[in-house]
Design an enzyme around this catalytic site. Structure first.
Site, mmCIF file in Angstrom:
data_model
loop_
_atom_site.group_PDB
_atom_site.id
_atom_site.type_symbol
_atom_site.label_atom_id
_atom_site.label_comp_id
_atom_site.label_asym_id
_atom_site.label_seq_id
_atom_site.Cartn_x
_atom_site.Cartn_y
_atom_site.Cartn_z
ATOM 1 N N GLY A 46 36.251 43.878 31.613
ATOM 2 C CA GLY A 46 35.583 45.171 31.714
ATOM 3 C C GLY A 46 36.498 46.165 32.408
ATOM 4 N N GLN A 51 39.245 53.537 36.739
ATOM 5 C CA GLN A 51 40.277 52.550 37.082
ATOM 6 C C GLN A 51 41.634 52.915 36.491
ATOM 7 O OE1 GLN A 51 37.530 49.032 36.012
ATOM 8 N NE2 GLN A 51 38.831 48.176 37.618
ATOM 9 N N CYS A 110 38.138 41.909 40.183
ATOM 10 C CA CYS A 110 38.241 43.295 39.719
ATOM 11 C C CYS A 110 39.708 43.620 39.479
ATOM 12 C CB CYS A 110 37.656 44.229 40.777
ATOM 13 S SG CYS A 110 37.748 45.956 40.316
ATOM 14 N N LEU A 111 39.978 44.297 38.352
ATOM 15 C CA LEU A 111 41.369 44.663 38.067
ATOM 16 C C LEU A 111 41.920 45.619 39.123
ATOM 17 C CD1 LEU A 111 41.098 45.094 34.189
ATOM 18 C CD2 LEU A 111 42.108 43.177 35.440
ATOM 19 N N HIS A 152 28.685 45.781 37.634
ATOM 20 C CA HIS A 152 29.977 45.926 38.324
ATOM 21 C C HIS A 152 30.662 47.221 37.860
ATOM 22 C CE1 HIS A 152 34.011 44.152 39.695
ATOM 23 N NE2 HIS A 152 34.372 45.182 38.962
ATOM 24 N N GLU A 153 30.669 47.459 36.534
ATOM 25 C CA GLU A 153 31.352 48.648 36.006
ATOM 26 C C GLU A 153 30.596 49.929 36.353
ATOM 27 O OE1 GLU A 153 34.270 48.122 35.080
ATOM 28 O OE2 GLU A 153 34.130 45.966 34.736
ATOM 29 N N HIS A 156 31.615 51.203 39.613
ATOM 30 C CA HIS A 156 32.860 51.994 39.589
ATOM 31 C C HIS A 156 32.560 53.470 39.317
ATOM 32 C CE1 HIS A 156 36.030 49.069 40.084
ATOM 33 N NE2 HIS A 156 35.583 48.312 39.105
HETATM 34 ZN ZN ZN Z 1 36.124 46.324 38.757
#
Ligand code: ZN
Length: 191
Positions: A46, A51, A110-111, A152-153, A156
Site C-alpha cells: 500500500g 509518501q 511502513c515504507l 493504515h493508508e 497517512h
Molecule cells: Zn505506511
C-alpha cells in the site's frame, strides 16, 4: 511510469493532512500509475500519495500474492493465500464510513518507517467509500488485511503513521534510530 522517491519518518511532510482531490483527471491517473510503480518497486502492499511527497488524498494498494515483498508494508509478512483474486486498487478521496467493534491485531510495517514492525490494534472490518481510477464512486466492505491496510493508508492522509499508535517510549526510540539512519545514508549508499 516513474518510480518516485519515498519519504521517511521524521520527514515533517508525513504529518500533513492531505487535500481532497477535485477531479480524477489524466494527470491524477499518471500520479496513481507512478504510485503503483513506486509501491511495487519498494515491495510494498500500500502507498499513500504523501509518501512520495504529494499532498493529495490518494491511495494505491496491491494485496495480490506475488514475489514482491520483504520490506515495509510488505506482502510476505502476511498470509495472502486467500487473496488470490486481489488486484491493484485505487482510492481517491476515501472515507471510512463504518468500523466494526471487533478489533484485530496485525504486525504492521511502513515504507516510510523502513525496517521497523510492530503490532497495531485496529477495527477488524470497515466500510470505505471512494472514487476509483475512473472517477466513479465506489463502496467497499473490508475485512482482515484489507481493512488493516486501508486504515493504515487513511492514517497517512491524516498525517498519522503507525508509530503514532505505539507507546511514546517505543516511538521515540524508533524515530531516533530512523533519524540516525537518514544521516548515515548521506555518506553510505542506501540499499
Ligand atoms: Zn505506511
Amino acid at each position: 511510469m516513474t518510480i518516485r522517491p519515498i519519504i521517511a519518518v521524521p520527514d515533517p511532510r508525513l504529518k500533513q493532512v492531505s487535500e481532497p482531490v477535485e477531479a480524477v483527471t489524466d494527470a491524477l491517473r499518471l500520479l496513481m500509475d507512478d504510485m503503483v510503480e513506486t509501491m511495487h518497486d519498494a515491495k510494498g502492499i500500500g502507498l499513500a500519495a504523501i509518501q512520495i511527497g504529494v499532498n493529495k488524498r490518494v491511495i494505491v494498494m496491491d494485496l495480490s500474492p506475488s514475489d514482491h515483498g520483504d520490506e515495509g508494508e510488505s506482502s510476505d509478512r502476511y498470509d495472502l493465500s486467500e487473496l488470490k483474486d486481489e488486484t491493484i486498487r485505487y482510492f481517491v478521496n476515501p472515507e471510512i464510513v463504518w468500523t466494526s467493534e471487533e478489533m484485530n491485531n496485525y504486525q504492521e510495517g511502513c515504507l516510510s518507517v523502513p525496517g521497523f514492525f510492530d503490532d497495531v490494534e485496529r477495527p477488524k472490518a470497515c466500510k470505505v467509500t471512494y472514487l476509483d481510477y475512473h472517477g466513479q464512486p465506489q463502496e467497499l466492505d473490508c475485512d482482515g488485511l484489507l481493512a488493516t491496510c486501508i486504515q493504515h493508508e487513511m492514517d497517512h492522509l491524516n498525517g498519522v503513521v503507525f508509530l503514532d499508535h505505539l507507546s511514546r517510549l517505543k516511538r521515540d526510540m524508533i524515530v531516533k534510530k530512523l533519524r540516525k539512519q537518514s544521516k548515515d545514508t548521506n555518506v553510505v549508499e542506501p540499499l
